[in-house]
Motif scaffolding. Sequence first.
Motif, PDB file in Angstrom:
ATOM      1  N   ALA A 105       0.829  -1.204   0.000  1.00  0.00           N
ATOM      2  CA  ALA A 105       0.000   0.000   0.000  1.00  0.00           C
ATOM      3  C   ALA A 105       0.863   1.253   0.000  1.00  0.00           C
ATOM      4  N   ASP A 106       0.276   2.316  -0.536  1.00  0.00           N
ATOM      5  CA  ASP A 106       1.015   3.573  -0.635  1.00  0.00           C
ATOM      6  C   ASP A 106       1.454   4.088   0.731  1.00  0.00           C
ATOM      7  N   HIS A 107       0.584   3.946   1.730  1.00  0.00           N
ATOM      8  CA  HIS A 107       0.960   4.533   3.020  1.00  0.00           C
ATOM      9  C   HIS A 107       2.087   3.765   3.692  1.00  0.00           C
ATOM     10  N   VAL A 108       2.211   2.486   3.379  1.00  0.00           N
ATOM     11  CA  VAL A 108       3.353   1.734   3.904  1.00  0.00           C
ATOM     12  C   VAL A 108       4.632   2.166   3.183  1.00  0.00           C
ATOM     13  N   ARG A 109       4.486   2.447   1.902  1.00  0.00           N
ATOM     14  CA  ARG A 109       5.640   2.991   1.175  1.00  0.00           C
ATOM     15  C   ARG A 109       6.067   4.314   1.805  1.00  0.00           C
ATOM     16  N   THR A 110       5.078   5.137   2.177  1.00  0.00           N
ATOM     17  CA  THR A 110       5.420   6.395   2.838  1.00  0.00           C
ATOM     18  C   THR A 110       6.211   6.124   4.111  1.00  0.00           C
ATOM     19  N   ALA A 111       5.723   5.175   4.912  1.00  0.00           N
ATOM     20  CA  ALA A 111       6.423   4.867   6.167  1.00  0.00           C
ATOM     21  C   ALA A 111       7.851   4.432   5.887  1.00  0.00           C
ATOM     22  N   ARG A 112       8.043   3.636   4.838  1.00  0.00           N
ATOM     23  CA  ARG A 112       9.411   3.206   4.507  1.00  0.00           C
ATOM     24  C   ARG A 112      10.238   4.383   4.019  1.00  0.00           C
ATOM     25  N   ALA A 113       9.599   5.249   3.234  1.00  0.00           N
ATOM     26  CA  ALA A 113      10.332   6.401   2.696  1.00  0.00           C
ATOM     27  C   ALA A 113      10.763   7.351   3.802  1.00  0.00           C
ATOM     28  N   TYR A 114      10.070   7.302   4.937  1.00  0.00           N
ATOM     29  CA  TYR A 114      10.450   8.176   6.038  1.00  0.00           C
ATOM     30  C   TYR A 114      11.352   7.478   7.042  1.00  0.00           C
ATOM     31  N   GLY A 115      11.923   6.341   6.608  1.00  0.00           N
ATOM     32  CA  GLY A 115      12.959   5.703   7.407  1.00  0.00           C
ATOM     33  C   GLY A 115      12.482   5.169   8.734  1.00  0.00           C
ATOM     34  N   LEU A 116      11.194   4.845   8.845  1.00  0.00           N
ATOM     35  CA  LEU A 116      10.739   4.257  10.103  1.00  0.00           C
ATOM     36  C   LEU A 116      11.302   2.846  10.225  1.00  0.00           C
TER      37      LEU A 116
END
Lengths: 373, 541, 307
Positions: free
Chosen positions: C203-214
């Motif tokens: 999902a896009d929001h998981v990609r966001t979480a990965r992109a923010y280095g969580l």
Amino acid sequence: MTDAAAPGPQTVSRSLWATAWLRLRRNRAAMVSLWVLGFYILAGIFGPMISPHNHATVYREFVKVPASLTAYPRPDAILPQAERVLSRARLTLDEIALDGETLRIEASSSREIDPRVTRYLDRSNLFSNARITETSPDGTRVVMEADVARVHFLFGTDANGRDLLARTLISVRISLMIGALATAVALVIGVAYGATAGYLGGRIDTLMMRFVDILYALPFIFFVILLVVFFGRNVILMFIAVGAVEWLDMARIVRGQTISLRRREFVQAADALGVGSGGILRRHIIPNTLGPVIVYVTLLIPKVILLESFLSFLGLGVQEPLTSLGVLISEGAKDMRGAPYMLFYPSLALTILLFALNFLGDGLRDALDPKDR
Amino acid sequence: MDDTPVLELTDLRVRFDSPDGPVEAVRGVSLHVARGETVAVVGESGSGKSQMMMGAMGLLAANGCADGSARYHGRELVGMPKTALDRIRGRHVTMIFQEPMTSLDPLYRIERQIAEPLMVHGRLSRRAARARALELLELVQIPRAAARMQAYPHELSGGQRQRVMIAMALANDPDLLIADEPTTALDVTIQAEILSLLADLQQRLGMAILFITHDLGIVEAFADRVYVMRAGRMVEEGATAQVFAAPARTYTRMLLDAEPEGRKAPVDASAPVLLAGQNVNVTFGGGVGGFLTPETPELKAVQDVSLTLQRGQTLGIVGESGSGKSTLGRALLRLLPSTGRIQFEGTEISVLDRRAMRPHRKQLQMVFQDPYGSLSPRLTVGEIVTEGLLVHAPEIGAEERDAAAVRALQEVDLDPAVRNRFPHEFSGGQRQRIAIARALVLTPDVIVLDEPTSALDRSVQKQVIALLRDLQTRHGMSYLFISHDLSVVQAISDSVMVMKDGCIVEAGPTAEVFSTPRTDYTRRLMRAAFDLSAVLAERAA
Amino acid sequence: MLRYVLRRLLGAIPTLFLIVTGAFFLIRIAPGGPFDRERTLEPTVMENLNRIFQLDKPLWEQYLHYLGNLARGDFGPSFIYRDFTVAELLAAGLPVSMTLGSLALLTALLLGGLLGCIAALYQNSWIDYAVIATATFGITVPNFVLAPLLALIFGVWLSWLPAGGWNGGTPANMVLPVIALALPQVAVVARLIRGSMIEALRADHVRTARAYGLPTRMVVVTHALRSACLPAVSYLGPAAAALLTGSIVIEQIFGLPGIGRYFVTGALNRDYTLVMGTVVVIAVFVVLFNLIVDILYAALDPRVRYD
């Protein structure tokens, strides 16, 4: 970039069905399942016809004999059996020998021997065509011969001495039949109901689906049990009842599909062309709901077979002398300490069938809906 | 001052494993972004521009892999262990994505989502992170920021969500912000606001921005330098002004020329009126709560719209999403229930039922926006194109229908041999041609075109518009052209209506409305669409 | 929230009423009666029995009588277990069924969830294939095959565990029944979680979480797992109701004193009150767990509103 007259990338045009079939062919588990399923269907149809034993025939001498590739009766069991039988005829056995399929007995008696003595042998299921080949002049000594009936019980026999292979074959037939018929009932009710609700939409849809929701809240398996208990154990009733339970999911799936398809632009486009409801359903909605429905049907068949076996296991299913895998498993479970093969073979037959159907269903889903991979 | 680029890609490649074998999405690209610089990567769909950045930042899907080199301040990112990469992502390099709808986690409050990277990278306490999150929301100019902290993403509009994404991106004072089509899903006026916010923040905070887009208008207004990408390779690079003034490559020139062009002369005032609507209203919902149905709020999608469409005329209807323009188009074709009068060639069609409406459908056709959704996936192109003949000319045989399909496909410049193929085998532009052929086969008088070019790349768009215009001159049809894209409407229509919230804001001949808009709303719309650089400059001043 | 629960509970009353009514008349219109088996009974004794159990009154009167008793929590006397009331029988059996059911449910949740997550995280690896194969096995093998096999292998051949019996709830006696109950559920939960987890990880929001280095744990647990849980939650509601109200098969094979068997024996013997009692208990569980699912769903997903 020009997009004009360039034809599609492939040289051979394939419909979505053809593409799905190609994808399915690449799925080894699904293809094996397809072959297994074909084998089961053939076994269910022709198995009981070519099987050497009838599923209802009782072999009183062979109660609960274990599964074996060699023939019954065992050679070492024949002579004692013959001795026992003939002991009732009050004969002295001078010599008794087994020569292939033929039993040869030399017997003597103090009195003249009645030729009807052979009946003692014939009365046992082990021997047939008993005859006197030689008689001594005084009639006190005879040489008798009898054919030994050698029978195979590849899966063993049950507690009544019936061939388990024949019973398994007839069970497969029953299971497949019930699976197909109950699924057909569920399919017809579910598709008609779901498509109607989805296509009409609005208040009718809300009402129809509320009804389905209420039915979902009922402990339906128990109503099936009630039905079967109270209205007799009848194969026809069974699959109608099972089908009547299982249509709910089908109705939901079809309704969801229909609603989402109705919103799709190609349906609106058909509307704008002036295509009537019938044409829209026939050309646009039904062909596109078919994929999920096929997948669901493939997965419904094992569910139905399982449900029928479950009811039969509880003793609520088909009645003697007919049988079903559930009945066989239940009988096997009762006697698993003494005769584990009675549990083993029907269980294996059912499990393989269910595996094949499930793998095929999963394979079809992957093939028809490739975005899941 | 250290002059290593913030980001430098050298011969970066991205490959995906697909069931049909490996696919190379990016085939060796190089670029660099200097400190504080704004760089744009422009390309059409499928050029690999997004996957390039995903590859560099380790965000590829499970079946993708990147090789080559991507260095952040000289540190190699490709093949860097995840823990080390996570100290750079979200802290020094942040990203915002195209879909504001789905890029935020729907299950958590805004506050928490902004605070998370702060707590992870800045090691702030929860309380400090919250305070900072509020500051950031104020920085990105979200109204009532304190209240919005507690909102869930679905409670915000698209533009607000993108502001939240920007707030998250700025949280740890990054050196580089990668913006992947951040405004593509937004209306033009919102797009202008978001872009000017970004420009403003960049000036204040001094980070570099790498902007990925298909929209040359944005590039021109926004970027210092530009890279042009095509089919996984860099085609051209240079200072924006220079590339726009004198493109070195034909592909770049083609992209720059892809602005739809041409104007349409108004039809003669005496031309007969084909389609007329009077006080058309469309209302959704408004169901009274019953025993089983919950009450639904009433939504007036179209309010009191009146219009006329003359023979040979093209009436453009422009408006932002939710303005009711598509609803109006469908209502005029009687595909949606509406009130008010609708007349076609003098016949009152608004009173006709489905069956009585059917004969008129031959004359009133429609082309839809989504070239992927508007063709029935299990029918062949031939069947799709000739479906209308089954209804309106049931007497003709299969052979004649086939001949009609051939003629219609030739009209839209497709090889008639394609009629035995299935829609999934065609590209977006080709599918839209098929959809047009489907409408043409009935030789209609009026075609309602509902955003027919919005899902297409600019260059393809231009061809489709040329085709539509050509067909109009050949057959003398009237078009009702619905679009949010002002430049397309300007090119194809001779009169135009501007819609907002279901009402007509302004209407008139295209040339007049575009040169001297009378209402504020239209003016704002025009400026956001045609004068982006001026909007940004004004904001910066 | 409280108002919502109250409203839902009130809304369940018509459903329960429908079920009770349906079941009551369904049983009564069926041929046969509770004392048919005892053919030797004299007519006078029969009459007496019928009077004691109020079977001589018109059906609608019996129905109203039963409803009235039910409203007071009185399930009436059992017809076949003459010395017990239905309430006593249920009170004795329900704890057994619920103990086994909740253990099985817990196993299904934890083990199924874990297997599903691992399979999703290592998609298309051998771990993934192993989980899928196990899950297919668990779904395919019916419990009336699995249970006897377990009893045979571990109870009879290996003699590791008792092959049956309750023995006052000794843990060793619970192991095999719980496994037999849980395995199919483990399989379903693992498949569900695997599927939704794969989707969530894309999902896009998981990609966001990965992109923010969580950190990975945060990406997987906080952002992916929560949304991936939703389908499993809706599945487990009805499944939990079924598990907790006992399984006829498991109780029969392992010889356990749960309430699952009462239904079948009750129905076979026309023990009207016992059948009704079981139906009511099961229906209450179904309604209750549907409510729990809806509340959990709304708690997990803020987009779902209480209305």
